[in-house]
Write a protein that holds these residues in place. Structure first.
Motif, PDB file in Angstrom:
ATOM      1  N   VAL A   1       1.492 -35.095  22.469  1.00 52.73           N
ATOM      2  CA  VAL A   1       0.084 -35.131  22.852  1.00 52.73           C
ATOM      3  C   VAL A   1      -0.390 -33.743  23.274  1.00 52.73           C
ATOM      4  N   ASP A   2       0.400 -33.063  24.098  1.00 52.23           N
ATOM      5  CA  ASP A   2       0.005 -31.730  24.569  1.00 52.23           C
ATOM      6  C   ASP A   2      -0.149 -30.759  23.406  1.00 52.23           C
ATOM      7  N   GLN A   3       0.770 -30.830  22.452  1.00 45.29           N
ATOM      8  CA  GLN A   3       0.708 -29.895  21.332  1.00 45.29           C
ATOM      9  C   GLN A   3      -0.497 -30.190  20.440  1.00 45.29           C
TER      10      GLN A   3
ATOM     11  N   GLY B   1     -11.375 -37.284  20.868  1.00 45.74           N
ATOM     12  CA  GLY B   1     -12.168 -38.071  19.947  1.00 45.74           C
ATOM     13  C   GLY B   1     -11.621 -39.452  19.667  1.00 45.74           C
ATOM     14  N   ALA B   2     -10.521 -39.844  20.355  1.00 48.84           N
ATOM     15  CA  ALA B   2      -9.938 -41.169  20.112  1.00 48.84           C
ATOM     16  C   ALA B   2     -10.924 -42.260  20.470  1.00 48.84           C
ATOM     17  N   ARG B   3     -10.949 -43.287  19.622  1.00 50.74           N
ATOM     18  CA  ARG B   3     -11.852 -44.415  19.868  1.00 50.74           C
ATOM     19  C   ARG B   3     -11.083 -45.577  20.465  1.00 50.74           C
TER      20      ARG B   3
ATOM     21  N   MET C   1      -9.337 -36.118  17.268  1.00 47.30           N
ATOM     22  CA  MET C   1      -8.509 -35.658  16.149  1.00 47.30           C
ATOM     23  C   MET C   1      -8.072 -36.850  15.300  1.00 47.30           C
ATOM     24  N   LYS C   2      -8.081 -36.673  13.991  1.00 46.74           N
ATOM     25  CA  LYS C   2      -7.643 -37.698  13.063  1.00 46.74           C
ATOM     26  C   LYS C   2      -6.203 -37.428  12.636  1.00 46.74           C
ATOM     27  N   LEU C   3      -5.501 -38.505  12.261  1.00 44.87           N
ATOM     28  CA  LEU C   3      -4.090 -38.392  11.920  1.00 44.87           C
ATOM     29  C   LEU C   3      -3.831 -38.815  10.478  1.00 44.87           C
TER      30      LEU C   3
ATOM     31  N   VAL D   1       0.314 -42.273  20.842  1.00 49.79           N
ATOM     32  CA  VAL D   1      -0.137 -40.880  20.783  1.00 49.79           C
ATOM     33  C   VAL D   1      -1.638 -40.793  20.498  1.00 49.79           C
ATOM     34  N   LYS D   2      -2.074 -41.482  19.446  1.00 52.84           N
ATOM     35  CA  LYS D   2      -3.472 -41.305  19.012  1.00 52.84           C
ATOM     36  C   LYS D   2      -4.504 -41.590  20.105  1.00 52.84           C
TER      37      LYS D   2
END
Length: 309
Positions: A263-265, A307-309, A1-3, A301-302
């Motif tokens: 994170v869970d949400q 999909g986190a790198r 996920m992107k932020l 969080v990220k």
């Protein structure tokens, strides 16, 4: 996920805006979004209204930017972050002029502009600009087709009810090919069909998060959807603002949530089809505290998101 990074003072919506934000200036915004770019945020976006009628000034606030002008300003202050709108009210723009403005910003930024288009909801704003409110959907569809013709054809020609042109040249084209990304905002079936035909992303505003899978399936079931990659933006805290900018309670977000709760949400959002989100912070004292929290989100969080790198 992107932020996405929420840039302070792009509006003065009582349901969302902290008191300290009212003092943030344009140059300070440039410094803040530059820091967001350095931290690794993926996107920043800018809302738009041209006028706010007195009838709902208390709920909406008076302060809104011209989305494309602000996008170009932000792009000039940054190096890599994608710059979106949320939303550009398409029927209130001349499509040739808007196509030129967005193409210019994309060309000068090296290909970092996205445009999220909506048809608008405020009839009084349309009246103030002399645009027929009840024709806004038909106008948006025609304007999108005309803009795509300008962005992709070497000799653009278009003949419509609201706009026509022929025997013209249009340059520069957007750097991004075949054209800069188009997202569509809105929750009605007409908006979702428009997204299926023209867009690579959808930004709902009033849909509940649990309804997203069915709405995404609706988009992708349309005959005009060709299997292209498709983003869905749903910020944490989306439910804090309801129809007409009325403040509401969001069961998916409470200020001051712990890292694990956030994170869970967000992981739940991702399972429901969300590809972009944002994390509003708890009550803060000013810009530096805001940036400190933005850094905490990226660092803590990220990395825990899909999909986190």
């Amino acid at each position: 996920m992107k932020l996405a990074f929420g840039l302070p003072h792009t509006l003065e919506l009582p349901a969302m805006t902290a008191n300290w934000e009212f003092a943030v200036t344009g140059p300070e915004q440039a410094a803040m979004v530059k820091r967001a770019d350095e931290l690794g945020y993926d996107m920043v976006s800018v809302p738009e209204h041209f006028v706010v009628p007195h009838s709902h000034l208390e709920l909406s606030g008076p302060h809104y930017l011209h989305s494309t002008v602000a996008q170009a300003f932000i792009a000039g202050a940054t190096q890599r972050i994608r710059v979106n709108s949320s939303v550009t009210i398409l029927p209130l723009h001349h499509p040739v002029v808007l196509a030129k403005a967005l193409s210019t910003a994309d060309w000068m930024s090296g290909g970092r502009i996205t445009a999220t288009f909506g048809v608008g909801w405020d009839a009084e704003e349309f009246d103030a600009l002399g645009v027929p409110f009840h024709e806004r959907g038909r106008m948006a569809d025609e304007y999108l087709a005309a803009m795509l013709e300008l962005w992709t054809s070497e000799s653009p020609a278009f003949d419509g009810k609201y706009v026509s042109f022929d025997a013209i040249a249009f340059a520069p084209k957007p750097v991004q090919r075949p054209h800069l990304p188009i997202w569509i905002a809105g929750d009605a079936d007409a908006a979702l069909k428009r997204a299926a035909r023209y867009a690579s992303g959808w930004w709902p505003f009033l849909s509940k998060v649990e309804d997203l899978p069915a709405r995404i399936d609706f988009i992708k079931s349309q005959p005009t959807y060709d299997g292209r990659e498709f983003d869905v933006m749903y910020p944490l805290g989306m439910g804090r603002v309801g129809e007409g900018h009325v403040s509401t309670d969001d069961p998916n977000y409470r200020p001051g949530m712990t890292k694990q709760q956030i994170v869970d949400q967000l992981c739940r959002f991702a399972e429901l089809g969300v590809t972009f989100s944002s994390v509003p912070g708890p009550r803060m004292s000013g810009p530096q505290a805001y940036l400190d929290y933005a850094q905490w989100v990226i660092e803590e969080v990220k990395p825990q998101l899909p999909g986190a790198r």
